[in-house]
Design an enzyme around this catalytic site. Structure first.
Site, PDB file in Angstrom:
ATOM      1  N   ARG A  50     -85.079  91.377 -18.052  1.00 48.42           N
ATOM      2  CA  ARG A  50     -85.401  89.999 -18.477  1.00 48.42           C
ATOM      3  C   ARG A  50     -85.130  89.767 -19.968  1.00 48.42           C
ATOM      4  NH1 ARG A  50     -90.377  88.522 -19.596  1.00 48.42           N
ATOM      5  NH2 ARG A  50     -91.345  89.829 -18.011  1.00 48.42           N
ATOM      6  N   ASP A 175     -73.684  70.251 -29.262  1.00 48.89           N
ATOM      7  CA  ASP A 175     -73.230  70.525 -27.901  1.00 48.89           C
ATOM      8  C   ASP A 175     -71.708  70.396 -27.936  1.00 48.89           C
ATOM      9  OD1 ASP A 175     -72.371  70.423 -25.282  1.00 48.89           O
ATOM     10  OD2 ASP A 175     -74.090  69.268 -24.559  1.00 48.89           O
ATOM     11  N   LYS A 200     -69.099  75.003 -17.723  1.00 53.92           N
ATOM     12  CA  LYS A 200     -67.904  74.164 -17.784  1.00 53.92           C
ATOM     13  C   LYS A 200     -66.692  74.993 -18.217  1.00 53.92           C
ATOM     14  CE  LYS A 200     -71.144  71.067 -17.179  1.00 53.92           C
ATOM     15  NZ  LYS A 200     -71.711  70.863 -15.874  1.00 53.92           N
TER      16      LYS A 200
HETATM   17  C1  PLP Z   1     -71.925  68.187 -22.194  1.00 49.13           C
HETATM   18  C2  PLP Z   1     -72.945  68.903 -21.349  1.00 49.13           C
HETATM   19  N1  PLP Z   1     -73.940  69.531 -21.956  1.00 49.13           N
HETATM   20  C3  PLP Z   1     -74.877  70.195 -21.232  1.00 49.13           C
HETATM   21  C4  PLP Z   1     -74.852  70.219 -19.865  1.00 49.13           C
HETATM   22  C5  PLP Z   1     -75.916  70.965 -19.104  1.00 49.13           C
HETATM   23  O1  PLP Z   1     -75.394  72.182 -18.671  1.00 49.13           O
HETATM   24  P1  PLP Z   1     -75.839  72.958 -17.338  1.00 49.13           P
HETATM   25  O2  PLP Z   1     -75.500  72.091 -16.170  1.00 49.13           O
HETATM   26  O3  PLP Z   1     -75.079  74.228 -17.431  1.00 49.13           O
HETATM   27  O4  PLP Z   1     -77.317  73.165 -17.445  1.00 49.13           O
HETATM   28  C6  PLP Z   1     -73.822  69.572 -19.194  1.00 49.13           C
HETATM   29  C7  PLP Z   1     -73.778  69.582 -17.713  1.00 49.13           C
HETATM   30  O5  PLP Z   1     -73.151  68.764 -17.094  1.00 49.13           O
HETATM   31  C8  PLP Z   1     -72.840  68.895 -19.959  1.00 49.13           C
HETATM   32  O6  PLP Z   1     -71.831  68.235 -19.361  1.00 49.13           O
END
Ligand code: PLP
Length: 385
Positions: A50, A175, A200
């Protein structure tokens, strides 16, 4: 391998081999527990699955090298990575976030963050004046950015935002899921943390849910996040980490191919009779184009959106008619996806109801074009009849 370029680092997954077997692919470590030494120590550095795992550490090392990070942590999803960072700020922290951003995290910030003692101000992150007025000097702990941002693909000025945040005593987290390390390296622009939904582009094959935080510094914040990952059990599973490393090896090729397809489709769709607007930072008329040209090196990413001339019904009907594009949520995989985004985001979303979000994959661009062109024209014909 730091003297090599990103594509070399990724292709060789840092060039590491398995010393025990001389294998060019490091093994997958699935063990949840490790032998304690007779003297009661843990000389291997591994104790339990973990807190940490050797395969997870390999994935972290590759992502960290691509982002130029001091320390990197991978998580069971992009959401858990993001939430771990917000929780690490502690109750009472004030944070600033964009009004247009990934809806799942926006909903958490709107509805759940206050339950953990966080106070959130939303701003137009593409407008530095608005961003600066949302930051409270001495109080704001973190400014969250997403660039390009879902689903309108606005571009925020990471370097300028980092200067504003720093003057106010706050950090900046980005992000960078849709920019990927191929096109943008936020840490070199002054950000403190980069977040990826590794689900992604980093993994890129629509078969792993994962997240990552890459930190500019190993400090109190990164230590706190590591502890939260451990106590909340947010670590990525070893098999997923193994797949993520495999996906990372082709990151550069996949991302450049997807971006080339997106750029070509954006251009063609801009001249399509059934399309009212194309949102893509690579197009000269996009409000973020000039900034994107400076901030994103070598491409504008694989994500674009279109606004369909006939409105919501026509947008949904277009998505229903495609044969090659996959009608599905998510993005950043090798296969092209299309989605009526407002149906996902629901009430309160800034997403226009006539918008289709398109994640360009790496297929032949002529096949992708024919499919979306026919779907759009079919809907146009049906409306005219
Ligand atoms: C730009 C972006 N940030 C964060 C996330 C969240 O990621 P996860 O689905 O891996 O939790 C997504 C998911 O679609 C996303 O498109």
């Amino acid at each position: 391998m730091s003297e090599f370029s990103r594509s070399t680092i990724a292709a060789q997954a840092l060039g590491r081999i398995d010393e025990a077997t001389r294998a060019v692919v490091p093994p997958l470590h699935v063990a949840t527990t490790y032998i304690r030494d007779p003297d009661n120590g843990y000389s291997s550095g591994n104790i339990y699955g973990r807190p940490d795992n050797p395969t997870v550490r390999e994935a972290e090392a590759v992502i960290g090298a691509l982002e130029g990070a001091s320390t990197t942590l991978v998580f069971g999803s992009g959401m858990s990575a993001s939430i771990a960072l917000f929780l690490a700020l502690g109750p009472g922290a004030h944070v600033v976030a964009p009004r247009v951003m990934y809806w799942g995290l926006r909903n958490w910030l709107l509805n759940e963050a206050s339950l953990h003692g966080l106070e959130v101000s939303f701003c137009d992150a593409e407008d530095l004046v608005d961003l600066a007025s949302a930051v409270q000097p001495g109080r704001t702990k973190l400014v969250w950015l997403e660039s390009p941002s879902n689903p309108l693909w606005g571009v925020s000025d990471i370097a300028a935002a980092a200067r504003i945040a720093r003057e106010a005593g706050a950090g900046v987290a980005v992000d960078s899921t849709c920019a990927t390390p191929v096109f943008t390296q936020p840490l070199t622009l002054g950000a403190d943390v980069v977040m990826h939904s590794a689900t992604k582009y980093l993994n890129g094959h629509s078969d792993v849910v994962a997240g990552a935080l890459a930190f500019a510094r190993e400090d109190v914040l990164s230590d706190r996040v590591r502890k939260i990952r451990q106590s909340h059990g947010m670590i990525l599973g070893p098999f997923e980490a193994f797949l993520l490393i495999r996906g990372l090896r082709t990151l550069e090729l996949r991302v450049r191919a997807a971006a080339a397809n997106a750029a070509e489709l954006a251009l063609r769709l801009s001249n399509h009779a059934e399309v009212a607007a194309v949102l893509y930072p690579g197009l000269p008329h996009h409000p973020g184009h000039e900034l994107a040209t400076r901030q994103m090196r070598g491409g504008f990413g694989g994500m674009l959106s279109i606004r369909v001339r006939g409105g919501e019904a026509a947008a949904i009907a277009t998505a229903a008619r495609v044969k090659l594009w996959k009608r599905a949520t998510s993005l950043g995989g090798v296969e092209s996806l299309i989605e009526h985004r407002a149906s996902v985001e629901g009430a309160g979303s800034p997403c226009p109801v006539d918008l289709l979000r398109m994640s360009a994959g790496i297929e032949d661009v002529e096949d992708l074009w024919r499919d979306i062109d026919e779907a759009l024209r079919g809907v146009g014909r049906a409306v005219a009849e």
